[in-house]
Write a protein that holds these residues in place. Sequence first.
Motif, PDB file in Angstrom:
ATOM      1  N   SER A 247     -66.406  29.941 -22.352  1.00 42.43           N
ATOM      2  CA  SER A 247     -67.388  29.086 -21.680  1.00 42.43           C
ATOM      3  C   SER A 247     -68.116  29.836 -20.576  1.00 42.43           C
ATOM      4  CB  SER A 247     -66.694  27.849 -21.110  1.00 42.43           C
ATOM      5  OG  SER A 247     -66.057  27.105 -22.135  1.00 42.43           O
ATOM      6  N   ALA A 248     -67.407  30.722 -19.887  1.00 42.53           N
ATOM      7  CA  ALA A 248     -68.044  31.487 -18.813  1.00 42.53           C
ATOM      8  C   ALA A 248     -68.952  32.579 -19.347  1.00 42.53           C
ATOM      9  CB  ALA A 248     -66.971  32.094 -17.902  1.00 42.53           C
ATOM     10  N   TRP A 249     -68.594  33.149 -20.485  1.00 37.71           N
ATOM     11  CA  TRP A 249     -69.363  34.281 -21.013  1.00 37.71           C
ATOM     12  C   TRP A 249     -70.582  33.850 -21.812  1.00 37.71           C
ATOM     13  CZ3 TRP A 249     -69.453  37.032 -26.014  1.00 37.71           C
ATOM     14  CH2 TRP A 249     -70.080  38.267 -25.908  1.00 37.71           C
ATOM     15  N   LEU A 250     -70.473  32.761 -22.553  1.00 40.36           N
ATOM     16  CA  LEU A 250     -71.568  32.326 -23.418  1.00 40.36           C
ATOM     17  C   LEU A 250     -72.532  31.441 -22.627  1.00 40.36           C
ATOM     18  CD1 LEU A 250     -69.498  31.532 -26.632  1.00 40.36           C
ATOM     19  CD2 LEU A 250     -70.834  33.589 -26.134  1.00 40.36           C
ATOM     20  N   ARG A 251     -73.215  32.063 -21.657  1.00 44.15           N
ATOM     21  CA  ARG A 251     -74.171  31.349 -20.800  1.00 44.15           C
ATOM     22  C   ARG A 251     -75.508  32.075 -20.797  1.00 44.15           C
ATOM     23  NH1 ARG A 251     -72.782  31.533 -15.369  1.00 44.15           N
ATOM     24  NH2 ARG A 251     -71.333  33.238 -15.730  1.00 44.15           N
ATOM     25  N   PRO A 252     -76.617  31.351 -20.549  1.00 43.16           N
ATOM     26  CA  PRO A 252     -77.945  31.999 -20.530  1.00 43.16           C
ATOM     27  C   PRO A 252     -78.089  33.051 -19.447  1.00 43.16           C
ATOM     28  CG  PRO A 252     -78.148  29.608 -20.708  1.00 43.16           C
ATOM     29  CD  PRO A 252     -76.711  29.903 -20.413  1.00 43.16           C
ATOM     30  N   GLU A 253     -77.240  32.995 -18.391  1.00 48.59           N
ATOM     31  CA  GLU A 253     -77.340  34.013 -17.341  1.00 48.59           C
ATOM     32  C   GLU A 253     -76.874  35.378 -17.805  1.00 48.59           C
ATOM     33  OE1 GLU A 253     -77.385  30.034 -15.713  1.00 48.59           O
ATOM     34  OE2 GLU A 253     -75.954  31.079 -17.009  1.00 48.59           O
ATOM     35  N   ARG A 254     -76.189  35.430 -18.954  1.00 49.36           N
ATOM     36  CA  ARG A 254     -75.750  36.675 -19.598  1.00 49.36           C
ATOM     37  C   ARG A 254     -74.894  37.539 -18.674  1.00 49.36           C
ATOM     38  NH1 ARG A 254     -81.180  39.097 -22.113  1.00 49.36           N
ATOM     39  NH2 ARG A 254     -79.701  40.633 -22.931  1.00 49.36           N
ATOM     40  N   PRO A 255     -73.810  36.977 -18.123  1.00 46.43           N
ATOM     41  CA  PRO A 255     -72.915  37.823 -17.320  1.00 46.43           C
ATOM     42  C   PRO A 255     -72.171  38.807 -18.215  1.00 46.43           C
ATOM     43  CG  PRO A 255     -71.927  35.674 -17.665  1.00 46.43           C
ATOM     44  CD  PRO A 255     -73.317  35.600 -18.243  1.00 46.43           C
ATOM     45  N   THR A 256     -71.628  39.852 -17.607  1.00 42.48           N
ATOM     46  CA  THR A 256     -70.856  40.816 -18.381  1.00 42.48           C
ATOM     47  C   THR A 256     -69.504  40.220 -18.752  1.00 42.48           C
ATOM     48  OG1 THR A 256     -69.871  41.826 -16.418  1.00 42.48           O
ATOM     49  CG2 THR A 256     -72.008  42.688 -17.167  1.00 42.48           C
ATOM     50  N   PHE A 257     -68.923  40.742 -19.816  1.00 44.34           N
ATOM     51  CA  PHE A 257     -67.623  40.229 -20.243  1.00 44.34           C
ATOM     52  C   PHE A 257     -66.556  40.555 -19.210  1.00 44.34           C
ATOM     53  CE2 PHE A 257     -63.688  40.092 -22.648  1.00 44.34           C
ATOM     54  CZ  PHE A 257     -63.845  38.940 -23.403  1.00 44.34           C
TER      55      PHE A 257
END
Length: 712
Positions: free
Chosen positions: A188-198
């Motif tokens: 949930s944290a990774w699959l966001r439009p802000e595209r944070p790093t894994f």
Amino acid sequence: MTTPVSPKQEWWSVAELAAARLPGIPGTARGVTAKADREGWRDVPGAIKRKVGRGGGLLYHWSVLPLAARTKLIKHDASRPVEKLDRNSAWAAYAALPQKSKDEAARRLDAITKVELLHTSGAGHVHAVDTIAAEIGSSARTIYNWIDLIAGVAPEDRLAFVAPKAPKKRTQQADRAAYQPFMDWLKSAWLRPERPTFAQCYRMAERQAGQMGWPIPIEKTAKRWVDAEVLRTTQVYLREGVNGLMRCYPAQIRDRSGLHALEAVNADCHKIDVFVEWPDGTINRPQIVAFQDLYSGKFLSWRVDHDPNKVMVMAAFGELVDNWGIPKRCLFDNGREFANKWMTAGAPTRFRFKVREDDPIGVLPLLGIDMHWANPGHGQAKPIERAFRDLASDVAKDVRFAGAYVGNRPDAKPENYGSRAIKAAEFLEVLAEGIAEHNARTGRRSDTAKGRSFDETFAESYATAPIIKATEEQRHLWLMGQADGKLHKDSGKLTLHGNVYHCDWMSQEAGRKVIIRFDPEDLHSGVHLSALDGQYLGFAECQQKVGFFDLDGARSTARRNRQIVKAEKVLAELQRPIPVEQLAADMTNSAPSPSEALADLEAKVVKPVFRKPTAVTTFRDHMDPAAERAQEALILQMSASPSARPEPQHIGFLVADSPEERFRQAEDIAQRQRQGKPVGEAEAGWLEGFLEHAEYKAYSAIFGDFGSNNAG
């Protein structure tokens, strides 16, 4: 004659026969060997062979066994389901292996083949296995295991069966369930439009897991699980949106061979990366609007202006129809300059501007041209984008524009950026040459050009295509802009952009709503008026030429006026750097209260602080006892009334009578201290106490504000 039925296992070793407990067969290996010798099993042709595998030995064919033993074998095998080796599954598993595993399978099969060749040549089986094991650098036990893998397998299928098995998952599904809360939070944290790093999301998930007590897999394993559970396209869609998802699929390949010249055109605007100086002194990067033939790729018409607008679009479209004819379909960008009411009002697929019932029908619907709108932000949907990329780059970097090129990105400015601006007339001349060269260049590799130029491709198809030419009445549609208006309620005159239009027949139509058609490039040439239902009413001459002679001039002046007003606002703000609200707040905060206004003089003076004491103390903490007694006597003397005040006492030195003299006396002692001159102990003690007294502070403030000559 029926084919004899054979049991599943045709070859038997001595130990297997003894363990099978068959009728007429001894129950020990020694007994079976003795029976074979007595009955001559080895003398039967084809009934004996050496055992393949560790230990060697002989194998006997089932046909040499007694009848009772053979009958029992057949009945026993018939009662069991036949187990077949699934060669299809084996080959499917082999195909899914990486090349490294396939190479290993070939190496194993080669080793087995060599063992069988040595064994057939007369070498002992054990010796053959040991020899090949030493040759390939492996153990004999490993080769025996490979031989077991192909037992009963047809020679053509051996490669699939001897191949290494795919590695099993290191984490079973049941074991992975314990990590599910952590993985859900991480995904949930990774699959966001802000595209944070894994890695960033993994660290955040670790902190959350520490609070919740979740088990945590290592980061590499977590990434592998996410990739296995979530498809790549789903990851791209959730992190990059629809545009990112579209990049995961190849662009549509459009076949233009089914079209003909002028059957379909597409249009777009493009900003040229050159500074141009216009006749009014404005310097900016010009915009070009162009219509391109989809079949050939040829530029058919174009216009240039400061920014995209409906006037230039209408003028370019008019040139297209005037020179070549009426196209059947138009592919437009979704910009406002193309979706303007002059061009497209009344089209069912138009979703720009407010739609009103009395809107006049646009030029394209009146001419029966089908409109198509390109997807916003999707350059692949407009073939003209590819042509603009070549044309704009060639024109902008023309040697005659040296110093005026601005670069195609903010971070790609040339060293001579802004050193020159090209005159508009010169720019238009070079642009016309560039478009002509673009159309005439040979070697085009499109499906329709096939090595020819765009000009040649268009001319060949245009000569045989069914082209529709416009009539003079239709010509009025695109040579004129359109607007809706209302005739004057009394005289029937019409006012448009400051110009007044009137003819005698208009007096009979006073107060009527009309559709106005005019030439955007010559407002003084008159207007054509129609009823809202499209019925032509007549022509009206320009009676008062007080407005602009063209609509573009009106737009330019309006733009200039807006710039002037904007510049004046900036200048006004520079003259008032502090907002009025801030001034009011400052005044409110700085206004003294009534009690402060009546305070003593010392409250009005800001005391400078020259040094910060190391500790909060009073002068009594370190004053000499004699000086303290002298200060107390001085305080009593100054607080007493003039009539009751005693004569000045000598406490090591004489204290002055008047406040001003005492102030000057204190200043004299302080000056001697600063100059390093001798100062008595009593004087120093008195001075230290007097400096904290209100009398000294008051006179110090007075002398500081007005000078020592005004004291007293």
